[in-house]
Design an enzyme around this catalytic site. Structure first.
Site, PDB file in Angstrom:
ATOM      1  N   ASP A 198     -21.266 -26.037 120.547  1.00 31.61           N
ATOM      2  CA  ASP A 198     -21.629 -26.558 121.980  1.00 31.61           C
ATOM      3  C   ASP A 198     -21.173 -25.574 123.092  1.00 31.61           C
ATOM      4  O   ASP A 198     -19.766 -25.453 123.333  1.00 31.61           O
ATOM      5  CB  ASP A 198     -20.645 -28.055 122.178  1.00 31.61           C
ATOM      6  CG  ASP A 198     -21.296 -28.582 123.571  1.00 31.61           C
ATOM      7  OD1 ASP A 198     -21.732 -28.046 124.363  1.00 31.61           O
ATOM      8  OD2 ASP A 198     -20.815 -29.871 123.498  1.00 31.61           O
ATOM      9  N   CYS A 203     -37.211 -20.107 131.499  1.00 32.12           N
ATOM     10  CA  CYS A 203     -38.534 -20.295 131.544  1.00 32.12           C
ATOM     11  C   CYS A 203     -39.240 -21.336 132.862  1.00 32.12           C
ATOM     12  O   CYS A 203     -39.855 -22.148 132.518  1.00 32.12           O
ATOM     13  CB  CYS A 203     -39.166 -20.539 130.147  1.00 32.12           C
ATOM     14  SG  CYS A 203     -38.762 -22.049 129.503  1.00 32.12           S
ATOM     15  N   GLY A 225     -29.694 -19.905 121.509  1.00 33.63           N
ATOM     16  CA  GLY A 225     -30.708 -19.130 120.917  1.00 33.63           C
ATOM     17  C   GLY A 225     -31.727 -20.211 120.070  1.00 33.63           C
ATOM     18  O   GLY A 225     -32.768 -19.390 119.497  1.00 33.63           O
ATOM     19  N   GLY A 226     -31.533 -21.160 119.836  1.00 28.06           N
ATOM     20  CA  GLY A 226     -32.511 -22.125 119.213  1.00 28.06           C
ATOM     21  C   GLY A 226     -32.837 -21.449 118.044  1.00 28.06           C
ATOM     22  O   GLY A 226     -31.728 -21.269 116.977  1.00 28.06           O
ATOM     23  N   ASP A 230     -30.481 -17.368 127.308  1.00 26.69           N
ATOM     24  CA  ASP A 230     -31.798 -17.748 127.689  1.00 26.69           C
ATOM     25  C   ASP A 230     -31.397 -19.426 127.699  1.00 26.69           C
ATOM     26  O   ASP A 230     -31.815 -20.006 126.739  1.00 26.69           O
ATOM     27  CB  ASP A 230     -32.935 -17.435 126.588  1.00 26.69           C
ATOM     28  CG  ASP A 230     -34.096 -17.941 126.944  1.00 26.69           C
ATOM     29  OD1 ASP A 230     -34.647 -17.652 128.103  1.00 26.69           O
ATOM     30  OD2 ASP A 230     -35.027 -18.462 126.177  1.00 26.69           O
TER      31      ASP A 230
END
Length: 397
Positions: free
Chosen positions: A270, A338, A224-225, A285
């Site tokens: 991780d 992406c 998710g950053g 994502d």
């Protein structure tokens, strides 16, 4: 420091391995640039990297051994060639770059003057004209049956923002999705979070919307950053736990979402190893080669190679195993990247479904322009959209 001197510093820093977007933001903050200088620097830097192969193609016949030139001089020639490509008149583009070279390499100022005055447009192979890797264009032609969409990567895009609350008090032009808008005001000093907005491409937002969450639902946001998608899901009432390997990005996101009153539970992990959580809605994502974001990250195209694509696909398959384990029976797992490669999209999902008969591919309607639809959906990168791939998977037992 002139704007052109800063531009050369920026181009050199990216050549050394830096990322254009954060380096540009850092320069803007450090030197408190005027709006005009900020616009010039942004347009020039992005333009040079978007057209780099073609710029070198124009310069090549005018230089005996360009690789032997000092890097700063070579970038000055490329920047001057880009202004030529943009149609800037000679008096406005040649002299300023000659003067800039005089500051550091006066003996080469005459060369720069002569070369920039003799530039002419030339025909070029497609990969050179588009400044994209030849192997990637060949792969796109084979997989998608066309490469016309790739021209969009060299065009500027609007700034899209996502509303993380009620945006009715703001006058915003609607974007292509619910809660997505086009920002048409100033950018440099805008505190978007204070307005309840988050810069985000609609193609990225759709990955979160594809989960179809309801208020109160538990959601796992994997890789998710800073939690941009997690924050959107939380703003719609979901209870979100966001996991990522990079704690620094999580801390930055957590501060922003707290200010907006959004609750996201962050945990550093991780994700190549299993997690002790389960949910009915899981979003992965995944990290990828980013070929769908060449418009906003133009330097990435020159760092791409086939081995890197294969390595990334192997990592994505590993991460998808973790995501599958975390999905409850009957639950939904959305996989998105992406990028527009076969290996990282359909290839990953095809291998996953072969290993996991307990999951089925679930069809969905994509409101964004579709480049290819079959084993998931690839978004066409037009009208400022990033290229994206999505697969919605249902765990049936």
């Amino acid at each position: 420091m002139t704007a052109r001197a800063l531009a050369l510093d920026l181009l050199l820093a990216v050549e050394a391995g830096g990322r254009l977007q954060p380096l540009l933001s850092s320069l803007v903050r450090r030197y408190a640039l005027s709006p005009a200088d900020r616009a010039f620097l942004t347009h020039l830097a992005y333009g040079v990297f978007r057209r780099l192969r073609y710029l070198d193609h124009l310069l090549k016949p005018l230089l005996k051994k360009p690789e032997r030139l000092p890097s700063r001089v070579r970038w000055a020639l490329r920047a001057g060639a880009y202004e030529f490509l943009e149609g800037k008149p000679g008096y406005a583009r040649v002299h300023p770059w000659v003067e800039e070279v005089k500051r550091t390499h006066p003996a080469l100022a005459g060369l720069v003057n002569a070369v920039l005055r003799r530039l002419e447009l030339k025909e070029a192979p497609l990969g050179v004209w588009l400044s994209l890797p030849d192997f990637l264009l060949q792969a796109w032609e084979a997989f998608f049956g066309e490469v016309a969409f790739a021209q969009a990567f060299n065009q500027p895009a609007p700034l899209f923002v996502t509303a993380l609350g009620n945006a009715s008090s703001l006058t915003l032009r609607p974007g292509p999705l619910p809660d997505s808008f086009v920002w048409e005001g100033p950018v440099g000093e805008t505190e978007f979070s204070a307005l309840g907005l988050q810069p985000q491409n609609p193609a990225s937002l759709f990955a979160a919307q594809l989960l179809g969450v309801a208020p109160g639902e538990e959601v796992l946001d994997l890789c998710g950053g800073a939690g941009v998608k997690a924050a959107y899901l939380a703003s719609r009432g979901a209870r979100v736990r966001s996991l990522d390997l990079h704690a620094g990005r999580q801390r930055s996101g957590a501060r922003t979402w707290r200010r907006l009153g959004l609750e996201v539970a962050f945990e550093t992990w991780d994700l190549r190893v299993p997690i002790p959580y389960r949910a009915g809605k899981v979003l992965l994502d995944a990290p990828c080669t980013g070929t769908g974001t060449f418009r906003t990250h133009p330097e990435a195209r020159y760092r791409l190679d086939p081995k890197g694509i294969q390595a990334m696909a192997a990592l994505q398959a590993q991460l998808l195993e973790t995501a599958a384990q975390a999905t409850r029976p009957g639950g939904v797992l959305v996989y998105s990247v992406c990028t527009l490669t076969e290996e990282e999209g359909e290839g990953v999902v095809r291998g996953f479904l072969n290993r996991h008969p307990e999951f089925v591919l679930e069809p969905f309607f994509c409101p964004l322009p579709v480049l290819r639809e079959g084993l998931g959906v690839y978004v066409r990168p037009e009208d400022g959209l990033d290229g994206f791939y999505y697969a919605r998977l249902r765990r049936v037992d």
